[in-house]
Design an enzyme around this catalytic site. Structure first.
Site, PDB file in Angstrom:
ATOM      1  CB  SER A 170      -1.669   3.475  24.194  1.00  0.00           C
ATOM      2  OG  SER A 170      -1.623   3.659  22.795  1.00  0.00           O
ATOM      3  N   GLY A 171       0.798   1.781  22.907  1.00  0.00           N
ATOM      4  CA  GLY A 171       1.998   1.988  22.098  1.00  0.00           C
ATOM      5  C   GLY A 171       1.818   3.138  21.142  1.00  0.00           C
TER       6      GLY A 171
ATOM      7  CG  ASP B 251      -4.941  -5.410  18.931  1.00  0.00           C
ATOM      8  OD1 ASP B 251      -4.762  -5.349  17.700  1.00  0.00           O
ATOM      9  OD2 ASP B 251      -4.496  -4.563  19.716  1.00  0.00           O
TER      10      ASP B 251
ATOM     11  CG  ASP C 211      -3.701   2.599  18.661  1.00  0.00           C
ATOM     12  OD1 ASP C 211      -4.294   3.331  19.470  1.00  0.00           O
ATOM     13  OD2 ASP C 211      -2.761   2.989  17.949  1.00  0.00           O
TER      14      ASP C 211
ATOM     15  NE  ARG D  29       4.809   1.494  13.440  1.00  0.00           N
ATOM     16  CZ  ARG D  29       3.990   0.955  14.343  1.00  0.00           C
ATOM     17  NH1 ARG D  29       2.702   0.861  14.087  1.00  0.00           N
ATOM     18  NH2 ARG D  29       4.473   0.548  15.500  1.00  0.00           N
TER      19      ARG D  29
ATOM     20  CE  LYS E 290       1.031  -1.493  24.928  1.00  0.00           C
ATOM     21  NZ  LYS E 290       0.005  -2.034  24.032  1.00  0.00           N
TER      22      LYS E 290
ATOM     23  CG  ASP F 242      -3.382  -2.084  22.829  1.00  0.00           C
ATOM     24  OD1 ASP F 242      -2.585  -1.142  22.958  1.00  0.00           O
ATOM     25  OD2 ASP F 242      -3.725  -2.544  21.725  1.00  0.00           O
TER      26      ASP F 242
END
EC number: 3.1.3.3
Length: 490
Positions: free
Chosen positions: A365-366, A435, A275, A322, A412, A273
């Site tokens: 990555s998101g 995480d 972030d 967001r 993912k 991942d």
């Protein structure tokens, strides 16, 4: 002046043989080896009395070497009160009986996050001067919020929560001490063994030493055979067992349990991942912080991010919400944030080591593709996938929309499977590191899922947990020693 006769030279005082065996020495000698003959007190005496002494020699019977130590009579070494049973290095278990049942436990001491004894103090009572108080509770003058579900007396619990176990590393050493290993072996011996097995054997080796503080062990690998009976307790359930959790709390360690298979030592694909894993920040929070109107926007975005990582919110909808709040940001903001990104400690040498081992790497990555692709190029990562935001060509600003599928938990997992299939890599040789809750599916699909300083739910669900200050610790899960790690990262 008349010459005077020179005085006769005095002889050097010495003790005769008879004097050496006098009662004076017998009575006043502080130490006399019990095996020596009574009339021998030194080599000079032996030489003087040699002619008068009859020396007889009786050949001592020596037991012949009986071969490799057997399980019935293993050699035992006693050191510092501990007894270790050793097996000969050339002993080979019966084919098919041991390799599949061995369990490897890697213990990481969390030296950067020492536990505080009695971390939750009594209300309105100062901490003991000998026992430092937790920074979060240093200014607390009342019960912390996590001790009760409500401040209302009607719903206040009748009894306080049970006390945390006393941190035993405070007593036996701030490292993985012999008592810590003994305690773990005793814990593992309480689980039922497979049918037909009667004894639990173990071996351990130190992978990393604390060279700055006395060369004490910080990472220790233990191999146990056989593993607890799978009919009683699967490996997934064993990792979540309350006794394991309590042991980790008592000794301030992380315990990673894996079957001792060939693939454990030879990964071929490691997926990260981005972030809060490869970097220490959340990119979407950094973007929101650049917007000053409204002034509370950064806090609102950060709250949504936190809840999504905890798994309280569905990631895809939370991400769209967001991004909508970022409408109007200039597209150049991605280039401006490059210098702000803080790469996690240990990432650069870790990727250098994986590259030298021939391991493929990927970042899923998101976050946002412009930054993810740039970071992958900087770090030498082979694959990079992230979300694409829509940019108004006329204004050069974000529209608040997302292009294509969002790289959430399902996507993912799909990307991990696609990359592994493209490279011809078995899933047993894939490692996924993340995480947040949106990383759980890809971590479950991989042969090893590693929660890196993760949220509570992820710590519980992942097959391995690392809570240190350097992602380089990942290499110890493959059985490398600190010397080998230094060679790979040089």
């Amino acid at each position: 002046m008349a010459d005077q006769a020179s005085p006769a030279k005095q002889a050097r005082p010495s003790m005769s043989s008879s004097m050496r065996s006098s009662s004076f020495l017998n009575e006043h000698q502080q130490y006399r080896p019990p095996s020596k003959p009574e009339n021998h007190y030194g080599i000079d005496t032996v030489v003087e009395d040699l002619q008068a002494t009859a020396i007889t020699h009786t050949p001592r019977q020596i037991s012949p070497f009986n071969g490799i130590p057997s399980p019935e009579n293993p050699p035992t070494i006693v050191e510092s009160g501990l007894s270790h049973e050793l097996s000969h290095p050339n002993c080979t278990p019966t084919p098919g009986t041991a390799s599949a049942t061995k369990l490897v436990a890697t213990l990481f001491y969390k030296s950067t996050a020492p536990r505080i004894s009695n971390a939750i103090p009594s209300p309105r009572r100062a901490a003991s001067p000998q026992q430092p108080q937790s920074p979060k509770l240093a200014a607390a003058d009342e019960l912390p919020g996590n001790m009760a579900p409500s401040s209302s007396l009607d719903t206040f619990p009748l009894e306080p929560p049970g006390a945390e176990p006393e941190p035993l590393d405070h007593l036996y050493g701030s490292h993985i001490s012999p008592m810590c290993i003994t305690s773990f072996l005793h814990l593992m011996s309480t689980f039922p063994l497979p049918t037909g097995s009667t004894d639990l054997t173990s071996a351990h080796r130190c992978l990393k030493l604390d060279q700055d503080h006395g060369n004490h062990p910080l990472v220790v690998e233990l191999t146990l055979a056989p593993a607890p009976s799978p009919d009683y307790l699967s490996l997934e359930d064993l990792r979540k067992h309350e006794l394991i959790y309590r042991f980790e709390r008592e000794w301030n360690v992380d315990v990673v349990l894996r079957h001792d298979t060939l693939w454990r030592r030879y990964p071929r694909l490691v997926v990260f991942d981005m972030d809060s894993t490869l970097i220490t920040q959340e990119v979407i929070d950094l973007l929101a912080a650049t917007i000053k109107d409204p002034p509370d926007l950064a806090a609102r975005v950060a709250d949504i991010t936190h809840r999504a990582m905890l798994g309280e919110l569905e990631f895809d909808s939370a991400f769209r919400e967001r991004v909508k709040l970022l409408t109007g940001l200039p597209a150049t903001i991605f280039e401006e944030l490059r210098s702000v990104l803080d790469v996690t400690n240990g990432v650069r040498p870790l990727l250098r080591a994986l590259k030298r081992l021939g391991v493929k790497t990927a970042v899923l990555s998101g976050g946002f593709l412009p930054l993810t692709s740039w970071l992958a190029g900087e770090l030498g990562i082979d694959y990079a996938h992230a979300n694409e935001v829509v940019i108004d060509k006329a204004t050069g600003r974000l529209t608040g929309e997302v292009k294509g599928r969002i790289v959430g938990k399902e996507r993912k997992c799909e990307l991990l499977l696609e990359i592994a299939a493209k490279e011809g890599i078995a899933l047993e040789q894939v490692v996924a590191v993340g995480d947040g809750a949106n990383d759980l599916l890809m971590m479950d699909a991989a042969g090893l899922g590693v929660a890196w300083n993760a949220k509570p739910r992820v710590q519980m669900e992942a097959s391995a947990r690392l809570n240190g200050d350097s992602l380089l610790d990942l290499l110890y899960l493959f059985g490398f020693t600190s010397e080998e790690v230094e060679g790979l990262t040089a």
